[in-house]
Enzyme design. Sequence first.
Site, PDB file in Angstrom:
ATOM      1  N   ASP A   1       0.807  -1.225   0.000  1.00  0.00           N
ATOM      2  CA  ASP A   1       0.000   0.000   0.000  1.00  0.00           C
ATOM      3  C   ASP A   1       0.839   1.274   0.000  1.00  0.00           C
ATOM      4  O   ASP A   1       0.297   2.377   0.055  1.00  0.00           O
ATOM      5  CB  ASP A   1      -0.938   0.019   1.220  1.00  0.00           C
ATOM      6  CG  ASP A   1      -2.239  -0.752   0.975  1.00  0.00           C
ATOM      7  OD1 ASP A   1      -2.578  -0.997  -0.202  1.00  0.00           O
ATOM      8  OD2 ASP A   1      -2.908  -1.098   1.967  1.00  0.00           O
TER       9      ASP A   1
ATOM     10  N   ARG B   1      -0.097  -1.697   7.679  1.00  0.00           N
ATOM     11  CA  ARG B   1       0.542  -0.503   7.113  1.00  0.00           C
ATOM     12  C   ARG B   1       1.446   0.217   8.117  1.00  0.00           C
ATOM     13  O   ARG B   1       2.124   1.186   7.738  1.00  0.00           O
ATOM     14  CB  ARG B   1      -0.515   0.469   6.553  1.00  0.00           C
ATOM     15  CG  ARG B   1      -1.303  -0.091   5.379  1.00  0.00           C
ATOM     16  CD  ARG B   1      -2.070   0.998   4.623  1.00  0.00           C
ATOM     17  NE  ARG B   1      -1.173   1.904   3.901  1.00  0.00           N
ATOM     18  CZ  ARG B   1      -1.576   2.977   3.220  1.00  0.00           C
ATOM     19  NH1 ARG B   1      -2.859   3.276   3.183  1.00  0.00           N
ATOM     20  NH2 ARG B   1      -0.706   3.746   2.584  1.00  0.00           N
TER      21      ARG B   1
ATOM     22  N   ARG C   1     -10.418   5.981  10.044  1.00  0.00           N
ATOM     23  CA  ARG C   1      -8.967   5.837  10.169  1.00  0.00           C
ATOM     24  C   ARG C   1      -8.356   6.811  11.178  1.00  0.00           C
ATOM     25  O   ARG C   1      -7.807   6.394  12.184  1.00  0.00           O
ATOM     26  CB  ARG C   1      -8.302   5.996   8.793  1.00  0.00           C
ATOM     27  CG  ARG C   1      -8.737   4.955   7.757  1.00  0.00           C
ATOM     28  CD  ARG C   1      -8.235   3.575   8.111  1.00  0.00           C
ATOM     29  NE  ARG C   1      -8.623   2.565   7.139  1.00  0.00           N
ATOM     30  CZ  ARG C   1      -7.901   2.191   6.085  1.00  0.00           C
ATOM     31  NH1 ARG C   1      -6.743   2.768   5.842  1.00  0.00           N
ATOM     32  NH2 ARG C   1      -8.333   1.236   5.269  1.00  0.00           N
TER      33      ARG C   1
ATOM     34  N   HIS D   1     -11.528   7.352   3.889  1.00  0.00           N
ATOM     35  CA  HIS D   1     -10.603   8.482   4.082  1.00  0.00           C
ATOM     36  C   HIS D   1     -11.301   9.731   3.543  1.00  0.00           C
ATOM     37  O   HIS D   1     -12.042   9.645   2.545  1.00  0.00           O
ATOM     38  CB  HIS D   1      -9.315   8.300   3.243  1.00  0.00           C
ATOM     39  CG  HIS D   1      -8.273   7.423   3.855  1.00  0.00           C
ATOM     40  ND1 HIS D   1      -7.560   6.505   3.117  1.00  0.00           N
ATOM     41  CD2 HIS D   1      -7.778   7.347   5.120  1.00  0.00           C
ATOM     42  CE1 HIS D   1      -6.685   5.889   3.908  1.00  0.00           C
ATOM     43  NE2 HIS D   1      -6.797   6.381   5.120  1.00  0.00           N
TER      44      HIS D   1
ATOM     45  N   CYS E   1      -4.944   9.438  -3.671  1.00  0.00           N
ATOM     46  CA  CYS E   1      -4.263   8.544  -2.726  1.00  0.00           C
ATOM     47  C   CYS E   1      -2.799   8.342  -3.113  1.00  0.00           C
ATOM     48  O   CYS E   1      -1.959   8.104  -2.252  1.00  0.00           O
ATOM     49  CB  CYS E   1      -4.936   7.175  -2.689  1.00  0.00           C
ATOM     50  SG  CYS E   1      -6.654   7.194  -2.221  1.00  0.00           S
TER      51      CYS E   1
HETATM   52  N1  ARG Z   1      -5.318   0.027   0.764  1.00  0.00           N
HETATM   53  C1  ARG Z   1      -5.110   1.335   1.303  1.00  0.00           C
HETATM   54  C2  ARG Z   1      -5.741   1.426   2.688  1.00  0.00           C
HETATM   55  O1  ARG Z   1      -6.807   0.904   2.866  1.00  0.00           O
HETATM   56  C3  ARG Z   1      -5.670   2.380   0.399  1.00  0.00           C
HETATM   57  C4  ARG Z   1      -5.364   3.777   0.849  1.00  0.00           C
HETATM   58  C5  ARG Z   1      -6.012   4.837   0.009  1.00  0.00           C
HETATM   59  N2  ARG Z   1      -5.519   6.107   0.319  1.00  0.00           N
HETATM   60  C6  ARG Z   1      -6.226   7.240   0.428  1.00  0.00           C
HETATM   61  N3  ARG Z   1      -5.590   8.341   0.614  1.00  0.00           N
HETATM   62  N4  ARG Z   1      -7.523   7.238   0.395  1.00  0.00           N
HETATM   63  O2  ARG Z   1      -5.182   1.996   3.602  1.00  0.00           O
END
Ligand code: ARG
Length: 291
Positions: A80, A105, A150, A179, A284
Amino acid sequence: MSTHLRPAASTIPERNQHLRRYLMCRPEFFTVSYKINPWMEPSVPTDTALAVRQWQTLYDTYLALGHEVELIDPIDGLPDMVYTANGGFVIDGVAYGAKFRYREREPEGPEFMRWFADNGFEVREPLAVNEGEGDFLLVGDAILAGRGFRSSDDSHREAAAVFDREVVSLTLVNPNYYHLDTALSVLDPVEGLSNGGPQHANIAYLAEAFDAKSLATLEDRFPDAIVVSSEDGAVFGLNSASDGKNVIISPRAKGFERQLRERGYTPVSVDLSELLLGGGGIKCCTLELRK
Ligand code: ARG
């Protein structure tokens, strides 16, 4: 008969481009091996070479428009990392580091902080869980901050202290838009129209991604915002990057493309379909480095 009124050509404002400096990460190790958002399906195969080609188009597009793009080296096992927007939040040379919500992550946080330090940024190590520019967007003097999936409420307070700016918390309620940058796009952080139009910032958003209180805040602060359709939201139309004039968007966001043209922006389509398998799009993959 349609009652939809199009503005006459003469009322379409002229937009000013602002050159930007971005941080990107070539998706050499991109795949979907875990699931931390509803878009990710580890059982669906991914095509890393295609992801790299699509990403390259975005990179080339930024350069062709005159922007500067810095690169951070991708790391095997951190698929990611291509979504650099989550790596931190940078204003005036100060980089507020990311502290990822999910274990998968977590190792990215220190890697991005190391990059910031090595490249002359003043790094602020985060105590609170936050996913960088995925959830923090600069608009005018204020920071719009996403919560609900998040980034933590503590991180909103932390960001306010780090940058000494107003932080406007917005609550995301739909897990598909986890996000802030999947549900809201800053088209012009300080709208300066060359033909003497309104001088306030301009954004676009997807109403259904927010709770009622946040929606009221958005309507109040941004009466001229573009409100996009569910269809355009669902193809990550809002996960776009604007330089004040050119707005890089998904080719599938047809309605948004029209809305942008009506406001004098120049939509530029870049297809990142492969990276959408990881739940990310254009924005992203792009972190703004503000000096
Ligand atoms: N797979 C990543 C996650 O779920 C995707 C992140 C996407 N980033 C964003 N800025 N929306 O964390």
